[in-house]
Write an enzyme that holds these catalytic residues in place. Structure first.
Site, short mmCIF file in Angstrom:
data_model
loop_
_atom_site.label_atom_id
_atom_site.label_comp_id
_atom_site.label_asym_id
_atom_site.label_seq_id
_atom_site.Cartn_x
_atom_site.Cartn_y
_atom_site.Cartn_z
N ARG A 147 6.81 1.66 4.14
CA ARG A 147 5.61 1.15 4.80
C ARG A 147 5.45 1.76 6.19
O ARG A 147 4.35 2.04 6.65
CB ARG A 147 5.68 -0.38 4.90
CG ARG A 147 4.40 -1.03 5.41
CD ARG A 147 4.40 -2.52 5.14
NE ARG A 147 3.20 -3.14 5.70
CZ ARG A 147 3.21 -4.08 6.65
NH1 ARG A 147 4.36 -4.52 7.15
NH2 ARG A 147 2.08 -4.59 7.10
N HIS A 172 2.08 3.67 7.71
CA HIS A 172 1.43 3.23 8.95
C HIS A 172 1.47 4.32 10.02
O HIS A 172 0.54 4.43 10.83
CB HIS A 172 2.08 1.95 9.46
CG HIS A 172 1.60 0.71 8.76
ND1 HIS A 172 1.06 -0.36 9.42
CD2 HIS A 172 1.58 0.39 7.45
CE1 HIS A 172 0.71 -1.29 8.55
NE2 HIS A 172 1.03 -0.87 7.34
N ASN A 204 0.59 -4.04 12.98
CA ASN A 204 1.90 -3.38 12.89
C ASN A 204 3.06 -4.30 13.25
O ASN A 204 4.22 -3.92 13.08
CB ASN A 204 1.94 -2.14 13.79
CG ASN A 204 1.18 -0.97 13.20
OD1 ASN A 204 1.06 -0.84 11.99
ND2 ASN A 204 0.64 -0.12 14.07
N HIS A 220 3.28 -0.87 -3.68
CA HIS A 220 3.35 -2.33 -3.64
C HIS A 220 4.21 -2.89 -4.77
O HIS A 220 4.29 -4.10 -4.95
CB HIS A 220 1.95 -2.94 -3.70
CG HIS A 220 1.22 -2.87 -2.39
ND1 HIS A 220 -0.05 -3.37 -2.21
CD2 HIS A 220 1.60 -2.36 -1.19
CE1 HIS A 220 -0.43 -3.16 -0.95
NE2 HIS A 220 0.56 -2.55 -0.32
#
Length: 332
Positions: free
Chosen positions: A65, A69, A96, A196
């Site tokens: 992840r 980001h 974040n 996911h």
């Protein structure tokens, strides 16, 4: 005639030099970038990631992840890693704050291990890209080669984040529009969403689907009723617990995410729309039935993601500490 031949030769040499300069200014990532300067970098990073994983399983989704980001803001340049004493760096923005500390620590530990053998050579951005690949493999996902040669960015601002990360309530058009800014296609959107299959989500990211979906139905009717009850048990009203994004195989990188979508068990609205929208539904069905197709699409999407906004050549820097710019010239 000889004069004209000479002029043509000179002109050809000039054009060739211009072309070479153009290619240098448009430097590309390459898989063997550290072949001479740090030949063991991939093994060093993999060992550090494996060690971190033996300490906590959050290493896997946390690191993956973190890579997403980072690349969506300023490009894949490790700007997400910067710590600001003023609390105004990229990592400090609200979207974040939920990034797992173990993801950051994975990159820090890997950087320390690399620096011990190849000081000042390998960027934090490249280490993050390698670590993201390694956690996928360690979770049972496909192996793939990572292009290298990124340099670390000199800007990390919380103010650059709003509007540049996908939200859990996005529909397909919104997802496609955001990803297209980074040269990522709808297939890339669907493939990257497959990440996911790992990790957790806060209940607040989907609570509206359980308690306040519409005037006609408090519960989103697209949710499998049994799954909805399971989620309510784990997410009582106004309690922001954590639940697995993939209720089937939450610690394994596989195509269960797409099988869940077919069964009405997509957790976030942005997950569910991939199956409910007729434009993306065929790809979801394909990935649910053919894990090899998903793996291939995921690899292609990860390589494309890894090229987003990269700094190469003389751009940026090679940070000594991933959490800090080398000098005060950095902008945080």
């Amino acid at each position: 005639m000889e004069v004209w031949r000479g002029l043509l030769v000179l002109l050809g040499l000039y054009l060739m030099m211009i072309g070479m300069q153009g290619r240098r200014s448009e430097a590309r990532l390459v898989e063997n970038f550290y072949r001479s300067s740090c030949p063991n970098v991939q093994a060093i990073v993999k060992q550090a990631v494996s060690t971190k994983l033996s300490q906590t399983p959050i290493t896997i989704p946390g690191t993956l992840r973190l890579f997403f980001h980072d690349c969506f803001i300023e490009g894949c340049d490790a700007s997400i890693m910067i710590h600001s004493p003023n609390g105004d760096a990229e990592k400090d923005y609200s979207d974040n704050l939920s990034l797992a500390g173990d993801g950051f620590d994975t990159v820090v530990k890997a950087k320390q291990a690399v620096e011990a053998q190849c000081p000042g050579v390998v960027s934090c951005a490249d280490i993050l890209a390698l670590a993201a690949r390694d956690v996928v493999v360690l979770a049972g996902g496909p192996a793939f080669n990572v292009e290298l040669g990124r340099r670390d960015g000199l800007v990390s601002k919380a103010s650059r984040v709003p509007g540049n990360l996908p939200e859990p309530f996005f529909n397909l058009k919104q997802l496609n529009t955001m990803f297209a800014k980074h040269n990522l296609s709808q297939t890339d959107v669907i493939a990257l969403s497959g990440a996911h299959t790992l990790g957790l989500s806060h209940c607040s990211r989907f609570a509206n689907r359980l308690y306040s979906f519409s005037n006609a139905s408090a519960v989103d009717p697209s949710l499998d009723p049994g799954y909805a009850k399971q989620l309510m048990s784990g997410c009582p009203r106004d309690v922001d617990n954590l639940v697995h994004l993939d209720p089937q195989t939450p610690d394994t990188f596989d195509n269960a995410y797409y099988q869940n979508l077919l069964a009405g068990k997509g957790l976030l609205t942005s997950d569910e729309v991939l199956f409910s929208d007729s434009a993306s539904k065929p790809t979801v069905i394909d990935f649910a039935k053919n894990p090899g197709n998903f793996n291939g699409a995921f690899i292609a999407a990860m390589r494309k993601l890894g090229r987003v906004g990269v700094k190469t050549g003389n751009q940026g820097e090679i940070r000594k500490d991933c959490a800090a710019f080398n000098n005060d010239h950095g902008d945080s």
